[in-house]
Design an enzyme around this catalytic site. Structure first.
Site, PDB file in Angstrom:
ATOM      1  N   HIS A   1       0.863  -1.183   0.000  1.00  0.00           N
ATOM      2  CA  HIS A   1       0.000   0.000   0.000  1.00  0.00           C
ATOM      3  C   HIS A   1       0.904   1.238   0.000  1.00  0.00           C
ATOM      4  O   HIS A   1       2.034   1.194   0.513  1.00  0.00           O
ATOM      5  CB  HIS A   1      -0.840  -0.047   1.291  1.00  0.00           C
ATOM      6  CG  HIS A   1      -1.912   0.979   1.388  1.00  0.00           C
ATOM      7  ND1 HIS A   1      -1.677   2.277   1.762  1.00  0.00           N
ATOM      8  CD2 HIS A   1      -3.249   0.885   1.195  1.00  0.00           C
ATOM      9  CE1 HIS A   1      -2.811   2.944   1.791  1.00  0.00           C
ATOM     10  NE2 HIS A   1      -3.792   2.130   1.447  1.00  0.00           N
TER      11      HIS A   1
ATOM     12  N   ASP B   1       2.554  -4.758   7.776  1.00  0.00           N
ATOM     13  CA  ASP B   1       1.384  -3.890   7.623  1.00  0.00           C
ATOM     14  C   ASP B   1       0.152  -4.797   7.747  1.00  0.00           C
ATOM     15  O   ASP B   1      -0.197  -5.516   6.817  1.00  0.00           O
ATOM     16  CB  ASP B   1       1.453  -3.202   6.260  1.00  0.00           C
ATOM     17  CG  ASP B   1       0.176  -2.435   5.923  1.00  0.00           C
ATOM     18  OD1 ASP B   1      -0.807  -2.527   6.693  1.00  0.00           O
ATOM     19  OD2 ASP B   1       0.161  -1.757   4.880  1.00  0.00           O
TER      20      ASP B   1
ATOM     21  N   GLN C   1      -5.089  -5.037   6.878  1.00  0.00           N
ATOM     22  CA  GLN C   1      -6.144  -5.902   6.329  1.00  0.00           C
ATOM     23  C   GLN C   1      -6.134  -7.297   6.949  1.00  0.00           C
ATOM     24  O   GLN C   1      -6.798  -8.199   6.434  1.00  0.00           O
ATOM     25  CB  GLN C   1      -6.000  -6.025   4.801  1.00  0.00           C
ATOM     26  CG  GLN C   1      -6.108  -4.727   4.034  1.00  0.00           C
ATOM     27  CD  GLN C   1      -7.515  -4.098   4.102  1.00  0.00           C
ATOM     28  OE1 GLN C   1      -8.473  -4.716   4.547  1.00  0.00           O
ATOM     29  NE2 GLN C   1      -7.620  -2.854   3.672  1.00  0.00           N
TER      30      GLN C   1
ATOM     31  N   LYS D   1     -10.890   0.004  10.332  1.00  0.00           N
ATOM     32  CA  LYS D   1     -11.080  -1.163   9.457  1.00  0.00           C
ATOM     33  C   LYS D   1     -11.477  -2.396  10.264  1.00  0.00           C
ATOM     34  O   LYS D   1     -11.527  -3.508   9.745  1.00  0.00           O
ATOM     35  CB  LYS D   1      -9.796  -1.458   8.679  1.00  0.00           C
ATOM     36  CG  LYS D   1      -9.424  -0.366   7.676  1.00  0.00           C
ATOM     37  CD  LYS D   1      -8.189  -0.748   6.911  1.00  0.00           C
ATOM     38  CE  LYS D   1      -7.546   0.415   6.180  1.00  0.00           C
ATOM     39  NZ  LYS D   1      -8.311   0.937   5.052  1.00  0.00           N
TER      40      LYS D   1
ATOM     41  N   CYS E   1      -4.724   2.678  -3.613  1.00  0.00           N
ATOM     42  CA  CYS E   1      -3.417   3.055  -3.045  1.00  0.00           C
ATOM     43  C   CYS E   1      -2.341   2.027  -3.356  1.00  0.00           C
ATOM     44  O   CYS E   1      -1.435   1.784  -2.549  1.00  0.00           O
ATOM     45  CB  CYS E   1      -3.504   3.298  -1.539  1.00  0.00           C
ATOM     46  SG  CYS E   1      -4.531   4.696  -1.099  1.00  0.00           S
TER      47      CYS E   1
END
Ligand code: PLP
Length: 425
Positions: free
Chosen positions: A141, A218, A221, A244, A383
């Site tokens: 991202h 990261d 998600q 999220k 992104c």
């Protein structure tokens, strides 16, 4: 067995916790709910961008504002003490949630992006120089890609990218050559927000550590929808966002291994993060407060803890199973339409999202037509511009799922996509 019968929990009961799912759409956004045409049921499939907020989270935040609104860490008075206890305990809740050793490893930030910047500025600017390299993947991202790219330019460190294979997986043979003795940081996305790929973070952590490099996952998600444990993954840093995972906006988390955080200088200076200040110099508060300068997002931190409790109660294993069920179903149904290209690994190897393009229909047009059907998806580069360039498209459409989504909503998506395809045929 029908797909609905495989739901790992009572989806209708979950939906009742999210009042926003009851609303309709289609009217003038300037005057929502007032004009004519505002009568299409909402089908919300943009969860990779932001999830909705259940009642217990809204309650926890409004309870703070209604009954003990006050600044933290500073006051001797009752309200400030109550707010401080709740805000500090929120760090403990998050620490337990991701398997950190305690609150000293949990820094509250604005979001994943800020967590990434914190490490890039506080660690990267100090530690990186010419001859060093930072290893990312081609599916990062922009939060990670742009940040390390720019820190690379400022420090002279090389930024390398592990290649993504034709079928949307990380090329681990390439990873083994890109990560070498000059690597200082490996920063890789856990679940890709475009391809849905679930990356082997533990394997990458072992590779990174074999070369004395740090690793940053990261997890924007992944933390919302599957069990994530920083000790099992053996990562040095990990980041995710509250919004999220059924939590509020304006709050994110940086996990950092205590020894690494301890050795780092602060990122932002000011109140709350100091222990003693003279005209000449200052000393810093203990972790994690050293990295939380100024008045933090108190209500949002408390809301995040409530979101963690909500997600825990539903069960991360079960959320993962539910998302896989919907993603597999969506993948198969979209593929069966014909004229739809789906990006990323096969249906049974992905997180809860499907990015795709329909022959002859621009993703933005598709999203606009779907909006007329009440179906909210995302269109654009998500992104991940360089990844889209590699995929040979400027944009894609993306449907992404969460706890409250249903098979009927996937059917609504697929029907609307079929109509859009026919319209442009
Ligand atoms: C994989 C990934 N990383 C980072 C981010 C950035 O999150 P935020 O905008 O909350 O900082 C996102 C958001 O879309 C994401 O999907």
């Amino acid at each position: 067995m029908g797909v609905q019968e495989q739901y790992p929990f009572d989806v209708e009961a979950i939906r009742d916790d999210f009042p926003i799912l009851q609303r309709s759409v289609g009217g003038d956004p300037e005057t929502p709910g007032e004009g004519p045409g505002d009568d299409t049921p909402l089908v919300y499939l943009d969860n990779a961008a932001t999830t909705h907020t259940p009642e217990p989270v809204v309650e926890a935040m409004s309870d703070y504002y209604r009954t003990y609104n006050s600044n933290v860490h500073r006051g001797i008075h009752q309200l400030s003490q109550e707010a401080s206890v709740a805000y500090e305990k929120a760090h403990d809740t998050v620490a337990e949630f991701i398997g950190a050793s305690g609150r000293e490893e949990i820094v509250f930030t604005k979001n994943t992006t800020e967590a990434m910047n914190l490490v890039a500025y506080a660690w990267g600017l100090e530690e990186l120089g010419p001859g060093d390299n930072v290893v990312l993947s081609e599916m990062e991202h922009h939060a990670s890609l742009v940040t390390w790219q720019q820190i690379g330019k400022r420090t002279g460190a090389e930024v390398r990218f592990i290649e993504v294979t034709e079928d949307g997986r990380l090329d681990m043979a390439d990873a083994a050559t890109k990560i070498d003795d000059d690597t200082e940081m490996v920063s890789v996305v856990h679940v890709s927000n475009t391809l849905g790929t679930i990356n082997p973070i533990r394997e990458l952590a072992d590779l990174a550590h074999d070369h004395d490099s740090l690793i940053f996952a990261d997890a924007a998600q992944s933390v919302p929808n599957r069990p994530v444990d920083v000790a099992d993954l053996d990562v040095d840093f990990l980041a995710f966002s509250g919004h999220k995972m059924a939590g509020p906006t304006g709050i994110g988390v940086l996990y950092g291994r205590e020894a690494v955080l301890d050795a780092m200088s602060p990122y932002l200076y000011g109140g709350d993060m100091i222990r003693r200040v003279t005209f000449e110099d200052s000393t810093w508060e203990d972790l994690p407060w050293k990295f939380e300068a100024g008045t933090p997002s108190i209500a949002e931190g408390i809301g995040l803890a409530a979101a963690v409790e909500y997600v825990e109660e539903v069960g991360r294993d079960r959320i993962e199973a539910h998302e896989r069920l919907l993603a597999e179903y969506a993948y198969e149904e979209l593929e069966a339409l014909g004229g739809v290209e789906i990006y990323g690994p096969p249906a049974d190897e992905r997180g809860g999202l499907v990015a795709f393009n329909v022959d002859g229909v621009h993703a933005h047009d598709l999203s606009s037509i779907l909006n007329d059907y009440g179906v909210a998806i995302r269109a654009g580069d998500h992104c991940t511009q360089p990844l889209h360039e590699k995929m040979g498209v400027a944009a894609s459409a993306r449907a992404s799922f969460y706890v409250y989504n249903t098979v009927e909503e996937v059917d609504a998506l697929v029907d609307a996509v079929a109509d859009a395809r026919d319209l442009f045929a």
